[in-house]
Enzyme design. Structure first.
Site, PDB file in Angstrom:
ATOM      1  N   ASP A 259     -14.044 -25.218  31.118  1.00 20.09           N
ATOM      2  CA  ASP A 259     -13.568 -24.415  29.991  1.00 20.09           C
ATOM      3  C   ASP A 259     -14.703 -24.264  28.983  1.00 20.09           C
ATOM      4  O   ASP A 259     -15.879 -24.472  29.312  1.00 20.09           O
ATOM      5  CB  ASP A 259     -12.354 -25.110  29.355  1.00 20.09           C
ATOM      6  CG  ASP A 259     -11.333 -24.139  28.805  1.00 20.09           C
ATOM      7  OD1 ASP A 259     -11.668 -23.407  27.837  1.00 20.09           O
ATOM      8  OD2 ASP A 259     -10.207 -24.084  29.332  1.00 20.09           O
ATOM      9  N   HIS A 290     -10.989 -22.180  22.765  1.00 16.57           N
ATOM     10  CA  HIS A 290     -10.133 -22.233  23.953  1.00 16.57           C
ATOM     11  C   HIS A 290     -10.099 -23.642  24.557  1.00 16.57           C
ATOM     12  O   HIS A 290      -9.026 -24.169  24.893  1.00 16.57           O
ATOM     13  CB  HIS A 290     -10.633 -21.216  24.979  1.00 16.57           C
ATOM     14  CG  HIS A 290      -9.686 -20.970  26.106  1.00 16.57           C
ATOM     15  ND1 HIS A 290      -9.710 -21.699  27.272  1.00 16.57           N
ATOM     16  CD2 HIS A 290      -8.693 -20.059  26.264  1.00 16.57           C
ATOM     17  CE1 HIS A 290      -8.786 -21.251  28.108  1.00 16.57           C
ATOM     18  NE2 HIS A 290      -8.141 -20.257  27.511  1.00 16.57           N
ATOM     19  N   SER A 445      -3.572 -19.253  30.841  1.00 20.37           N
ATOM     20  CA  SER A 445      -4.513 -20.326  30.511  1.00 20.37           C
ATOM     21  C   SER A 445      -3.809 -21.596  30.092  1.00 20.37           C
ATOM     22  O   SER A 445      -4.247 -22.717  30.409  1.00 20.37           O
ATOM     23  CB  SER A 445      -5.435 -19.884  29.362  1.00 20.37           C
ATOM     24  OG  SER A 445      -6.638 -19.345  29.830  1.00 20.37           O
TER      25      SER A 445
END
Length: 504
Positions: A259, A290, A445
């Site tokens: 990530d 994120h 996600s």
């Protein structure tokens, strides 16, 4: 050598008297000088062209690929012609007796060698490949220079990737192929070779096998939805899917994630066990938004917020960087190196909340992880019902996860397809904001870490294949009977800590 009939001209001057002979002699002397100069100039240009061409051919013959040779010949030929013409004229005017055949070829060859010089890291580009709006030749600039393939997938314009054995690497080196970088891999006995586009053509020319093996350095993106909203109105992870894994059992678990980098100083992550490694090229900005959100869903723990497995060990592989256009991007190279590192850390599960185009290289790496008994879980994609399959989720060895809301309705932007395995909470999920506080997020996600946590929690009882079989059998069917294109096998249910009992 160009020669005029001087004897005949002298005889002509004597037959016309001494006065006329002197006049004619002076005129003829000038004419002779002009013709000598012109003749020498032409002869020198021809000789220079032949000598330089022979010398350049000898240099170019050492190159393996015919495509690179042709480009080099063209560049050298232009340089030689321009230099030879100007230098020959100057030398002929100064002295027709100088031996210019020796000096001009040497100068021309020196220029041609400068034209052919390439750095080992491939940071210098040919003029025809330069992008007008990018004058910078640094490595960072090349990571924001995108191109699009025939399927509409983006990749880094001048970068190629190749996976080879040590023996094949030596073969490439013997044949004059230069590399940006080579990395010995832990997950397989091979070497990851990074090349620029031109040297990839050379490698392809050596063996037909390499023509398919050379991969474009594709780029990948997060699979999050629209703008996040402020918490605490969101769906808390431990309420959305309680796992009930005892702390002592959690501490045995090792979860990997590919990530963005993570803000480990966020209040929900300060007590978490997080080991981080970045695989982003130097000089590029590394976002944390994120990755921090996904990490908090997995391992967050403070007074206001509890993640799914707060006592598990988390291994964070940072692969995303920020581009000038405002989007965060991860290259294929960084992703496969991250996977290789996570395999070396002996993680139980790898969470990949990202998606992009298919690549044989990427498939090789997820298959290698799966062969080691590591479950790879990925976001199914946010392309919508009619989107193309998203990778790595669409590979058979990967568990693909779609997102549902509190009413078990599929996320409106989620991709559909026969590769979907499970649904999990992924709409309006409360998560850590990288700059402090919390925010609500949506997208496949954020559904992926729920399945990663369920799989990790069950691995102490079953091997990955057997565990996935059980999860499929007992998933909550939400769509058409059995597996469907929207929910896969259905909404995932966790394994009870004592026996194979599934929560409703």
């Amino acid at each position: 050598m160009f020669i005029l009939p001087l004897v005949a001209l002298t005889a002509y001057g004597q037959s016309n008297g001494n006065g006329n002979a002197r006049g004619v002699g002076k005129g003829l002397d000038k004419q002779v000088e002009r013709q000598v100069a012109r003749g020498v100039e032409k002869n020198v240009e021809k000789q220079v062209g032949r000598n330089a061409e022979k010398q350049v051919d000898r240099n170019v013959s050492q190159q393996v690929a015919s495509k690179v040779s042709k480009k080099a010949d063209t560049s050298v030929s232009k340089t030689v012609n321009a230099n030879a013409s100007s230098r020959a004229t100057e030398k002929a005017n100064n002295s027709a007796k100088n031996n210019m055949e020796k000096t001009l070829p040497d100068a021309a060859i020196a220029n041609s060698n400068r034209d052919k010089t390439k750095t080992n890291k491939g940071q210098e580009k040919k003029a025809e490949k330069a992008v007008p709006h990018q004058e910078d030749s640094t490595a960072a600039a090349e990571f924001v220079d995108f191109a699009v393939d025939d399927d509409g997938s983006r990749y880094l314009r001048n970068q190629r990737v190749l996976l080879v054995s040590p023996e094949k690497l030596q073969e490439l080196q013997r044949n004059g192929v230069t590399f940006r970088k080579t990395t010995q891999l832990s997950s397989m006995k091979k070497i990851l070779v990074e090349l620029d586009a031109e040297n990839a053509e050379v490698a392809s020319g050596i063996s037909r096998k390499y023509r398919k093996a050379v991969a474009l350095n594709y780029v990948y993106s997060y699979q999050d939805g629209g703008p996040a909203t402020a918490s605490p109105q969101g769906w808390l992870p431990n309420e959305a899917l309680p796992l009930n894994v005892p702390p002592d059992q959690q501490r045995k678990l090792r979860i990997g994630m590919v990530d963005s980098t993570v803000n480990t100083q966020h209040s929900s992550l300060r007590r978490a066990s997080i080991t981080s490694e970045s695989f982003v090229a130097e000089g590029l900005a590394t976002p944390q938004t994120h990755g921090t959100a996904v990490a908090s869903v997995l391992s967050g723990d403070d007074a206001m917020f509890i993640g799914l497995l707060p006592d598990a060990s988390l291994y964070s592989a940072g692969v995303f960087y920020s581009s000038p256009e405002g989007s965060d991007t991860a290259s294929l190279t960084s992703i496969v190196l991250a996977l290789d590192w996570l395999v070396a850390q002996q993680v139980d599960v790898i969470n990949m909340s990202l998606a992009g185009p298919g690549s044989m290289l990427l498939e090789d790496f997820v298959n290698a992880a799966s062969a080691r008994g590591i479950a790879v879980v990925a976001a199914a994609g946010n392309g919508g019902p009619g989107a193309k399959p998203a990778y790595p989720a669409a590979y058979p060895s990967v568990v693909a996860v779609t997102a549902v809301d509190e009413n078990n309705r599929v996320y409106y932007r989620a991709s559909h397809g026969d590769y979907i395995d499970f649904a999990a909470p992924g709409v309006n999920i409360a998560s850590a904001a990288s700059n402090g506080g919390y925010r609500n997020v949506s997208g496949t996600s954020y559904a992926a870490p729920f399945v990663s946590a369920v799989v990790a929690g069950g691995l102490s009882k079953l091997q990955p294949k057997a565990l996935l079989k059980e999860l499929r059998k007992h998933a909550q069917d939400l769509g058409e009977p059995k597996r469907d294109l929207v929910y896969g096998y259905g909404k995932v249910r966790p394994i009870n800590e004592d026996r194979l009992v599934y929560s409703e």
